[in-house]
Scaffold this active site. Sequence first.
Site, PDB file in Angstrom:
ATOM      1  N   SER A   3       1.271   7.913   5.231  1.00 19.30           N
ATOM      2  CA  SER A   3       2.144   6.763   4.899  1.00 19.30           C
ATOM      3  C   SER A   3       2.660   5.915   5.962  1.00 19.30           C
ATOM      4  O   SER A   3       1.789   5.359   6.940  1.00 19.30           O
ATOM      5  CB  SER A   3       3.310   7.275   3.976  1.00 19.30           C
ATOM      6  N   HIS A   4       4.002   5.908   6.143  1.00 19.74           N
ATOM      7  CA  HIS A   4       4.708   5.066   7.420  1.00 19.74           C
ATOM      8  C   HIS A   4       4.517   5.783   8.763  1.00 19.74           C
ATOM      9  O   HIS A   4       4.916   5.205   9.697  1.00 19.74           O
ATOM     10  CB  HIS A   4       6.364   4.768   6.921  1.00 19.74           C
ATOM     11  N   ASP A  19       4.133  -0.698   4.066  1.00 20.20           N
ATOM     12  CA  ASP A  19       3.964   0.514   4.903  1.00 20.20           C
ATOM     13  C   ASP A  19       2.452   1.084   5.004  1.00 20.20           C
ATOM     14  O   ASP A  19       1.448   0.325   4.212  1.00 20.20           O
ATOM     15  CB  ASP A  19       4.810   1.384   4.691  1.00 20.20           C
ATOM     16  N   ASP A  61       0.427   2.913   3.720  1.00 23.29           N
ATOM     17  CA  ASP A  61      -0.485   3.198   2.453  1.00 23.29           C
ATOM     18  C   ASP A  61       0.104   2.227   1.092  1.00 23.29           C
ATOM     19  O   ASP A  61      -0.479   2.457   0.130  1.00 23.29           O
ATOM     20  CB  ASP A  61      -0.317   4.682   1.998  1.00 23.29           C
ATOM     21  N   ASP A  89       2.824   1.638  -0.343  1.00 18.68           N
ATOM     22  CA  ASP A  89       3.772   1.975  -1.616  1.00 18.68           C
ATOM     23  C   ASP A  89       5.353   1.477  -1.081  1.00 18.68           C
ATOM     24  O   ASP A  89       5.923   1.690  -2.091  1.00 18.68           O
ATOM     25  CB  ASP A  89       3.765   3.318  -2.003  1.00 18.68           C
ATOM     26  N   ARG A  90       5.265   1.033   0.009  1.00 19.89           N
ATOM     27  CA  ARG A  90       6.853   0.727   0.348  1.00 19.89           C
ATOM     28  C   ARG A  90       6.905  -0.601   0.458  1.00 19.89           C
ATOM     29  O   ARG A  90       5.964  -1.503   0.718  1.00 19.89           O
ATOM     30  CB  ARG A  90       7.143   1.479   1.582  1.00 19.89           C
ATOM     31  N   LYS A 138       5.113   4.503  -6.229  1.00 23.04           N
ATOM     32  CA  LYS A 138       5.834   3.353  -5.711  1.00 23.04           C
ATOM     33  C   LYS A 138       4.920   2.547  -5.160  1.00 23.04           C
ATOM     34  O   LYS A 138       3.752   2.619  -5.119  1.00 23.04           O
ATOM     35  CB  LYS A 138       6.815   3.804  -4.823  1.00 23.04           C
TER      36      LYS A 138
HETATM   37  C1  VG1 Z   1      10.423  10.210   2.558  1.00 15.93           C
HETATM   38  C2  VG1 Z   1      11.254   9.468   1.927  1.00 15.93           C
HETATM   39  C3  VG1 Z   1      11.124   9.490   0.276  1.00 15.93           C
HETATM   40  C4  VG1 Z   1       9.672   9.238  -0.046  1.00 15.93           C
HETATM   41  C5  VG1 Z   1       8.654   9.853   0.936  1.00 15.93           C
HETATM   42  C6  VG1 Z   1       7.296   9.649   0.819  1.00 15.93           C
HETATM   43  O1  VG1 Z   1      10.502  11.524   2.149  1.00 15.93           O
HETATM   44  O2  VG1 Z   1      12.918   9.827   2.094  1.00 15.93           O
HETATM   45  O3  VG1 Z   1      12.110   8.860  -0.314  1.00 15.93           O
HETATM   46  O4  VG1 Z   1       9.592   9.448  -1.372  1.00 15.93           O
HETATM   47  O5  VG1 Z   1       9.041   9.750   2.412  1.00 15.93           O
HETATM   48  O6  VG1 Z   1       7.367   8.037   1.072  1.00 15.93           O
HETATM   49  P1  VG1 Z   1      11.261  12.438   3.269  1.00 15.93           P
HETATM   50  O7  VG1 Z   1      11.276  13.847   2.465  1.00 15.93           O
HETATM   51  O8  VG1 Z   1      10.864  12.440   4.554  1.00 15.93           O
HETATM   52  O9  VG1 Z   1      12.871  12.098   3.202  1.00 15.93           O
HETATM   53  V1  VG1 Z   1       5.795   7.596   1.701  1.00 15.93           V
HETATM   54  O10 VG1 Z   1       5.592   6.006   1.507  1.00 15.93           O
HETATM   55  O11 VG1 Z   1       6.156   8.506   3.270  1.00 15.93           O
HETATM   56  O12 VG1 Z   1       4.596   8.379   0.835  1.00 15.93           O
HETATM   57 CO    CO Z   2       3.890   5.252   1.806  1.00 18.65          CO
END
Ligand code: VG1
Ligand code: CO
Length: 540
Positions: free
Chosen positions: A112-113, A276, A278, A280-281, A375
Amino acid sequence: MIRTVETTPYSDQKPGTSGLRKKVPVFQQANYAENFIQSVFDALAGFSGQTLVIGGDGRYYNREVIQKAVAMAAANGFGKVIVGQGGILSTPAASNIIRKYKAFGGLILSASHNPGGPNEDFGIKYNIGNGGPAPEKITDAIFARSKTISSYRIADIGEVDLDQIGTFEAGGMTVEVVDPVKDYAELMESLFDFDAIRALFRRGFRMAFDAMHAVTGPYAKEILENRLGAPAGTARKCVPLPDFGGHHPDPNLVHAKHLYDEMMGADAPDFGAASDGDGDRNLIIGRGIFVTPSDSLAVLAANAHLAPGYKGGLKGIARSMPTSAAADRVAEKLGIGMYETPTGWKFFGNLLDAGMATICGEESAGTGSDHVREKDGLWAVLLWLNILAVRKESAKEIVTKHWQTFGRNYYSRHDYEEVDSDAANRLVSQLRERLPSLPGTEVAGLRIENADDFSYRDPVDGSVSKNQGIRVMFEGGSRVVIRLSGTGTAGATLRLYVERYEGSRLDLDTQEALADLVRAADEIAGIRRHTGRDKPSVIT
Ligand code: VG1
Ligand code: CO
């Protein structure tokens, strides 16, 4: 030929908030990825002859793991894999393809990010047939299996060509390489009023979309510029790079500060957005106004009926617990259900499948709807564009009017990254012990009404998820939430979420408005004392 390869288990393959995330060198250990993928297959049943979707965000090590996954899918009896061309699929696009082609499930390769590169992060996530992240029942089974695994199965098919669109056989299985963008772009076109958005751009509306050299680049170029007629250059940094150009593909006020500065500047475009790693954000910034993800969820929910895909209204709204209650006020006004879930998209799947919620969101810049089970960054951007096109007002006017109607939930998240894991765990366990004694006491001049550790009972399947974040509620509706991240790959990340509701004082500075709550949180939890930090690493 199918080979069974002896292996020994790793003890650290527990999926977190969103799949298994580790540094690349961890994934490069002998059989590490193979062990996890085989553990996923071993935790599932009934996929023989069925379809598996495979794709990733293009980060470093993506292609290597996709080759392994294809060869292992063949050896484990899948009938077909659908792979995005070049190994690319954004997370929402993968979710869509799983649903559209009735696949058994999918493997999404992403962290992801988090940054990418030879010493940065990689990840693997399994999504089920509804297109959404596997629920805890399955991730628990995957982890259990990973601790006892003794062999995996792989087909000797050599390297398959992922760069040509088309269909071929490999290891007795069909491999279909698809355009990663086409199905997704069609889905967006079915939900939004593209004519109205095209007219908006024709009127001279200026937009800046920053793909951050991550997966949404090709999607944004095709949808915004080719299909919606936005001028060339509207979508920037559109070539996905394995290291995201050396930056964090995290669309927040720290890693996309250049976009924020531009949007606050004299010659700002009308609308700024980013996504981000992937896809989804989403980050939403109007000219002169940053829209918090919590506010964005509320505004989108209140205006969704302006888009053709939602003209019949919403069935309900769901948000993660740490997300502000701004959307709750919208749900109340619309007379629809409101659901508060633990952090992570996997908790929304049941509500969406059951038709209880239409729109979901998280404070971490995630918003989405029942069109997929993830998302969806570009979806949020397009819904905003649809609303802007129909209302013919600026983002700032729309948000300001929203606050005038519903009041404003001042909101911020403070992250303390890479703190010592033992110290972070100590902080949380000591705070947990104090919870029963907190109600009725006063801290930093604020009176505590209630304090608990959030526990969720899924209204659809009755499953219970405990210890999902500590909440301290103050008189007047303010609150602080503390939890540990489940996506980090180094040490622990402590997240402090701060929220204060104001019915009529709408133009305070956010950090100033929240300062006494931040002091109270430190007094209650001893954040500075435990972490040794005098300020957060990231404020969003
Ligand atoms: C974080 C965010 C959460 C989100 C998750 C995956 O998780 O707080 O809201 O669903 O990342 O998003 P955590 O456990 O680090 O707080 V992504 O765009 O990283 O797949
Ligand atoms: Co993401």
